[in-house]
Design a protein around this motif. Structure first.
Motif, short mmCIF file in Angstrom:
data_model
loop_
_atom_site.label_atom_id
_atom_site.label_comp_id
_atom_site.label_asym_id
_atom_site.label_seq_id
_atom_site.Cartn_x
_atom_site.Cartn_y
_atom_site.Cartn_z
N GLU A 173 0.83 -1.21 0.00
CA GLU A 173 0.00 0.00 0.00
C GLU A 173 0.86 1.26 0.00
O GLU A 173 0.56 2.23 -0.68
N GLU A 174 1.95 1.23 0.78
CA GLU A 174 2.85 2.38 0.82
C GLU A 174 3.59 2.54 -0.51
O GLU A 174 3.86 3.66 -0.94
N LEU A 175 3.87 1.42 -1.19
CA LEU A 175 4.50 1.50 -2.52
C LEU A 175 3.59 2.21 -3.51
O LEU A 175 4.06 2.98 -4.35
N VAL A 176 2.30 1.97 -3.41
CA VAL A 176 1.35 2.65 -4.30
C VAL A 176 1.44 4.16 -4.09
O VAL A 176 1.49 4.92 -5.05
N VAL A 177 1.51 4.58 -2.84
CA VAL A 177 1.64 6.01 -2.54
C VAL A 177 2.94 6.55 -3.12
O VAL A 177 2.97 7.64 -3.72
N PHE A 191 2.61 7.13 -6.86
CA PHE A 191 1.92 8.39 -7.18
C PHE A 191 2.86 9.58 -7.01
O PHE A 191 2.91 10.47 -7.87
N GLU A 192 3.61 9.59 -5.92
CA GLU A 192 4.55 10.69 -5.68
C GLU A 192 5.60 10.77 -6.78
O GLU A 192 5.95 11.87 -7.24
N ALA A 193 6.10 9.63 -7.23
CA ALA A 193 7.11 9.62 -8.29
C ALA A 193 6.53 10.12 -9.61
O ALA A 193 7.17 10.92 -10.31
N ALA A 194 5.33 9.67 -9.95
CA ALA A 194 4.71 10.12 -11.20
C ALA A 194 4.51 11.63 -11.19
O ALA A 194 4.81 12.32 -12.17
N ILE A 195 4.05 12.15 -10.07
CA ILE A 195 3.86 13.60 -9.94
C ILE A 195 5.18 14.33 -10.07
O ILE A 195 5.29 15.35 -10.77
N ASN A 216 -2.34 0.92 -13.09
CA ASN A 216 -3.51 0.37 -13.78
C ASN A 216 -3.44 -1.16 -13.82
O ASN A 216 -4.42 -1.84 -13.57
N GLY A 217 -2.26 -1.69 -14.10
CA GLY A 217 -2.09 -3.13 -14.18
C GLY A 217 -2.24 -3.84 -12.84
O GLY A 217 -2.53 -5.03 -12.79
N SER A 218 -2.06 -3.10 -11.76
CA SER A 218 -2.17 -3.70 -10.43
C SER A 218 -3.60 -3.72 -9.89
O SER A 218 -3.85 -4.26 -8.82
N LEU A 219 -4.52 -3.13 -10.64
CA LEU A 219 -5.91 -3.12 -10.18
C LEU A 219 -6.49 -4.53 -10.21
O LEU A 219 -6.27 -5.29 -11.14
N ASN A 220 -7.24 -4.84 -9.19
CA ASN A 220 -7.95 -6.11 -9.12
C ASN A 220 -9.42 -5.82 -9.35
O ASN A 220 -10.14 -5.43 -8.43
N THR A 221 -9.87 -6.01 -10.58
CA THR A 221 -11.24 -5.65 -10.93
C THR A 221 -12.26 -6.58 -10.29
O THR A 221 -13.41 -6.18 -10.10
N GLU A 222 -11.86 -7.80 -9.96
CA GLU A 222 -12.80 -8.72 -9.29
C GLU A 222 -13.08 -8.26 -7.87
O GLU A 222 -14.23 -8.16 -7.46
N LYS A 223 -12.03 -7.99 -7.11
CA LYS A 223 -12.21 -7.56 -5.73
C LYS A 223 -12.56 -6.07 -5.64
O LYS A 223 -13.29 -5.66 -4.75
N GLY A 224 -12.03 -5.28 -6.56
CA GLY A 224 -12.21 -3.84 -6.50
C GLY A 224 -13.52 -3.34 -7.04
O GLY A 224 -13.91 -2.20 -6.77
#
Length: 127
Positions: A19-23, A26-30, A63-71
């Motif tokens: 979860e912290e990696l996701v944050v 986002f910071e790196a992309a920005i 985008n690739g890490s999204l879990n469309t079944e659970k999410g």
């Protein structure tokens, strides 16, 4: 110095939750998009393209890490937002448009801060 910085970054990545990696993503992309805007102002178009490509890679990873079944609906909405951001960045790259980059930065900041808030609440709930 570069080796020390890489070692620090590697340690940070290895000791961080998913979860912290996701944050961090986002910071790196920005950060890359803010740097791309500076490169546009400096007329360094090659470097601008590299920085936008890095941000696009991060958005693709998110985008690739999204879990469309659970999410469910949330994952579908995030997928649509990521696709929109990618499309806008491709246009910004072609048109050298800082306003479009700002638009995408705004979207990424909102999503990233929501993820950061979830991570923070999770840490408080499970110390």
């Amino acid at each position: 110095m570069q080796t020390a910085a890489r070692a620090y970054l590697q340690t940070k990545v290895n000791t961080t939750t998913k979860e912290e990696l996701v944050v961090l993503l986002f910071e790196a992309a920005i950060k890359f998009l803010q740097q791309a805007k500076e490169k546009i102002k400096e007329n360094d178009f090659a470097e601008k393209g590299i920085l936008i490509s890095k941000a696009l890679d991060i958005i693709s990873e998110l985008n690739g890490s999204l879990n469309t079944e659970k999410g469910g609906e949330v994952a579908k909405n995030l997928h649509n937002l990521y696709y929109y951001c990618q499309t806008r960045l491709l246009i910004a790259n072609l048109k050298m448009d800082c306003e479009i980059i700002d638009e995408v930065i705004g979207i990424l900041k909102k999503i990233g801060s929501a993820f950061a808030e979830i991570v923070q609440k999770s840490k408080l709930a499970h110390p």
